[in-house]
Design a protein around this motif. Structure first.
Motif, PDB file in Angstrom:
ATOM      1  N   GLY A  96       0.793  -1.221   0.000  1.00 27.25           N
ATOM      2  CA  GLY A  96       0.000   0.000   0.000  1.00 27.25           C
ATOM      3  C   GLY A  96       0.821   1.266   0.000  1.00 27.25           C
ATOM      4  N   LEU A  97       2.137   1.125   0.199  1.00 26.45           N
ATOM      5  CA  LEU A  97       3.011   2.304   0.201  1.00 26.45           C
ATOM      6  C   LEU A  97       3.411   2.625  -1.235  1.00 26.45           C
ATOM      7  N   THR A  98       2.710   3.555  -1.834  1.00 30.89           N
ATOM      8  CA  THR A  98       3.044   4.052  -3.159  1.00 30.89           C
ATOM      9  C   THR A  98       3.213   5.563  -3.068  1.00 30.89           C
ATOM     10  N   PHE A  99       3.957   6.121  -3.987  1.00 29.62           N
ATOM     11  CA  PHE A  99       4.153   7.573  -3.959  1.00 29.62           C
ATOM     12  C   PHE A  99       2.843   8.304  -4.240  1.00 29.62           C
ATOM     13  N   ARG A 100       1.975   7.670  -4.997  1.00 35.06           N
ATOM     14  CA  ARG A 100       0.675   8.285  -5.263  1.00 35.06           C
ATOM     15  C   ARG A 100      -0.160   8.349  -3.988  1.00 35.06           C
TER      16      ARG A 100
END
Length: 220
Positions: free
Chosen positions: A32-36
């Motif tokens: 779940g860690l995305t830059f978006r």
């Protein structure tokens, strides 16, 4: 044109990015860690984040390092016996990795980076304080490091697997114990002998028992 989401680039710092990353990792896991997703939480653009972190790997290591640093800070230092510090440090890391399961994989993927170095340094200082000869200090500290991280990561993975299976720890361990009891008595005498104890075992107590075994070995 006006944007639907207000941007808050003022005050954006590496520390704030890391804190939001930790919250995102705790709620959604590493996937779940995305830059978006992080940009949405920070109400900014992904480009602003890249000013502070190079990539996702850098961000994961930084988030892991923040958790490790806080855990080490909580361990006793002044006037405490080295064995006491090691026990407190070990249990603190065990609990931290249990509370933040993503920390374990992040640690193991960055074995030479700052989170591991912090842990090794603190353990090494205590090994020295125990009077271990210089030639044996690295081996002793490494044994403690490997045990603490390895068992803590496995415990967190077990907890995640348990939640995936329904979360009833007693029932899950009971099924395992039943299967162990049915193993061939000649091939698996030890496993069969501990099957009845398995559903009631305490993970933290067992973890500390291992620490005690290593400390006794170092003391001898």
């Amino acid at each position: 044109m006006m944007k639907n989401t207000p941007r808050r680039e003022d005050g954006l710092s590496r520390e704030r990015i890391i804190e939001e990353s930790i919250a995102l990792l705790d709620s959604s896991g590493e996937s779940g860690l995305t830059f978006r997703a992080l940009a949405e939480r920070l109400a900014t653009g992904a480009g602003a984040i890249y000013w502070h972190v190079a990539n996702k790997g850098d961000l994961l290591t930084a988030a892991c390092d923040a958790i490790v640093a806080r855990t080490l800070l909580a361990a006793p230092v002044a006037d405490a016996a080295p064995q006491e510090v090691i026990r407190a440090l070990a249990l603190g890391l065990f609990d931290a990795i249990d509370a933040h399961p993503w920390v374990g994989p992040a640690l193991t993927r960055a074995p030479l980076q700052m989170p591991m170095v912090r842990i090794l340094e603190r353990l090494g200082q205590q090994v020295r304080a125990m009077g271990v000869a210089e030639a044996g200090q690295f081996a002793a500290a490494s044994a403690l490091l490997s045990y603490i991280v390895g068992v803590s990561v496995q415990n967190a993975a077990n907890a995640q697997m348990g939640r995936a299976l329904g979360g009833d720890r007693t029932a899950i361990l009971g099924e395992v114990a039943s299967a162990w009891s049915a193993l061939d008595a000649d091939e698996y005498p030890f496993t069969r002998s501990i099957a009845a104890q398995f559903p009631q075992h305490d993970d933290r107590a067992d973890f500390l028992a291992g620490i005690e075994l290593i400390l006794r070995g170092i003391a001898r």
